[in-house]
Design a protein around this motif. Sequence first.
Motif, short mmCIF file in Angstrom:
data_model
loop_
_atom_site.label_atom_id
_atom_site.label_comp_id
_atom_site.label_asym_id
_atom_site.label_seq_id
_atom_site.Cartn_x
_atom_site.Cartn_y
_atom_site.Cartn_z
N ILE A 1 -1.77 -5.33 31.40
CA ILE A 1 -1.88 -6.79 31.33
C ILE A 1 -2.17 -7.41 32.70
CG2 ILE A 1 -0.55 -7.08 29.22
CD1 ILE A 1 1.91 -7.71 30.89
N GLY A 2 -2.51 -6.59 33.67
CA GLY A 2 -2.88 -7.10 34.99
C GLY A 2 -2.13 -6.41 36.11
N GLY A 3 -2.87 -5.96 37.11
CA GLY A 3 -2.24 -5.25 38.22
C GLY A 3 -1.50 -4.03 37.70
N ASN A 4 -0.26 -3.87 38.12
CA ASN A 4 0.57 -2.76 37.65
C ASN A 4 1.42 -3.13 36.43
OD1 ASN A 4 -0.44 -1.28 39.74
ND2 ASN A 4 1.48 -1.10 40.86
N TRP A 5 1.24 -4.31 35.89
CA TRP A 5 2.03 -4.77 34.75
C TRP A 5 1.45 -4.25 33.43
CZ3 TRP A 5 6.62 -6.99 35.53
CH2 TRP A 5 6.88 -7.49 36.78
N PHE A 6 2.34 -3.99 32.47
CA PHE A 6 1.92 -3.50 31.16
C PHE A 6 2.85 -4.08 30.08
CE2 PHE A 6 5.13 -0.52 32.56
CZ PHE A 6 5.86 -0.26 31.42
N ALA A 7 2.36 -4.04 28.85
CA ALA A 7 3.17 -4.39 27.68
C ALA A 7 3.25 -3.15 26.81
CB ALA A 7 2.55 -5.55 26.92
N GLU A 8 4.32 -3.04 26.05
CA GLU A 8 4.50 -1.89 25.17
C GLU A 8 5.05 -2.35 23.83
OE1 GLU A 8 7.38 0.92 26.73
OE2 GLU A 8 8.65 -0.70 27.45
N GLY A 9 4.73 -1.59 22.81
CA GLY A 9 5.25 -1.86 21.48
C GLY A 9 5.33 -0.56 20.70
N SER A 10 6.27 -0.49 19.77
CA SER A 10 6.37 0.72 18.95
C SER A 10 7.02 0.42 17.61
CB SER A 10 7.17 1.81 19.69
OG SER A 10 8.52 1.43 19.87
N PHE A 11 6.79 1.34 16.69
CA PHE A 11 7.40 1.29 15.36
C PHE A 11 7.81 2.72 15.01
CE2 PHE A 11 7.13 2.12 10.83
CZ PHE A 11 8.02 1.17 10.34
N ALA A 12 9.06 2.89 14.57
CA ALA A 12 9.55 4.21 14.17
C ALA A 12 10.34 4.11 12.87
CB ALA A 12 10.43 4.81 15.27
N ALA A 13 10.27 5.15 12.09
CA ALA A 13 11.10 5.31 10.90
C ALA A 13 12.01 6.50 11.17
CB ALA A 13 10.24 5.57 9.67
N GLY A 14 13.26 6.42 10.72
CA GLY A 14 14.15 7.53 11.02
C GLY A 14 15.44 7.52 10.25
N TYR A 15 16.30 8.43 10.69
CA TYR A 15 17.60 8.67 10.08
C TYR A 15 18.69 8.08 10.97
CZ TYR A 15 21.71 11.05 8.28
OH TYR A 15 22.95 11.31 7.77
N TYR A 16 19.60 7.30 10.37
CA TYR A 16 20.71 6.68 11.09
C TYR A 16 22.02 7.14 10.48
CZ TYR A 16 23.90 2.93 12.59
OH TYR A 16 24.95 2.22 13.11
N ASP A 17 22.95 7.55 11.34
CA ASP A 17 24.29 7.92 10.90
C ASP A 17 25.29 7.07 11.68
OD1 ASP A 17 26.69 9.05 10.20
OD2 ASP A 17 26.17 11.09 10.81
N ALA A 18 26.03 6.23 10.97
CA ALA A 18 26.99 5.33 11.62
C ALA A 18 28.22 6.06 12.12
CB ALA A 18 27.41 4.22 10.65
N GLY A 19 28.42 7.29 11.72
CA GLY A 19 29.64 7.99 12.11
C GLY A 19 30.85 7.34 11.45
N SER A 20 32.03 7.59 11.98
CA SER A 20 33.24 7.05 11.36
C SER A 20 33.59 5.64 11.86
CB SER A 20 34.42 7.99 11.60
OG SER A 20 34.63 8.15 12.99
N THR A 21 33.08 5.25 13.03
CA THR A 21 33.44 3.93 13.57
C THR A 21 32.22 3.06 13.89
OG1 THR A 21 33.49 4.80 15.83
CG2 THR A 21 35.56 4.81 14.61
#
Length: 166
Positions: free
Chosen positions: A90-110
């Motif tokens: 986006i100019g000079g050394n500056w950049f923008a980033e974006g991502s999308f992921a699908a995955g597995y989530y485990d809340a654990g016990s707490t």
Amino acid sequence: MQKSSFCKSLLIALCSSFCASAASADELVFGVATDFGNSQRDSIHALDVEYHFDPFRRFLGGQLAVFGVGQIDNQGSVYLGLGLSNQWKIGGNWFAEGSFAAGYYDAGSTGLDLGGNVQFRTLVGVGYQLTEQSRISLAVDHMSNASLEELNPGIDKVSVRYSRKF
């Protein structure tokens, strides 16, 4: 072995394999994050590790790549996902980033109940390229089950990230 212990062991194994194979990796990203926007529960602090493969195509003016993500938080929750990321200069050394992921989530016990194990994570950020191999960035991400389940509280986090290309 409990499901939560298994997920934590898997995350540690993935992080170790990422570090061991870093010589052939495109980019390894480490982040520290904290949630925001919800004063009704204890704060959540997380560690993220991402492995970005070499970009395979130009897309919307950026570099599209496949990436894997692992996250563990102070409440014992674990997230493992796979998705697509994009980076834009986006100019000079500056950049923008974006991502999308699908995955597995485990809340654990707490951990926080996000309404199910299938979760989607979106991220947007802005950063600065320090050297040819290293960058820092500030990012915001949102994780939820996209209303696949009746309960869908979601969680929003802000993170500071350090990236290293190999």
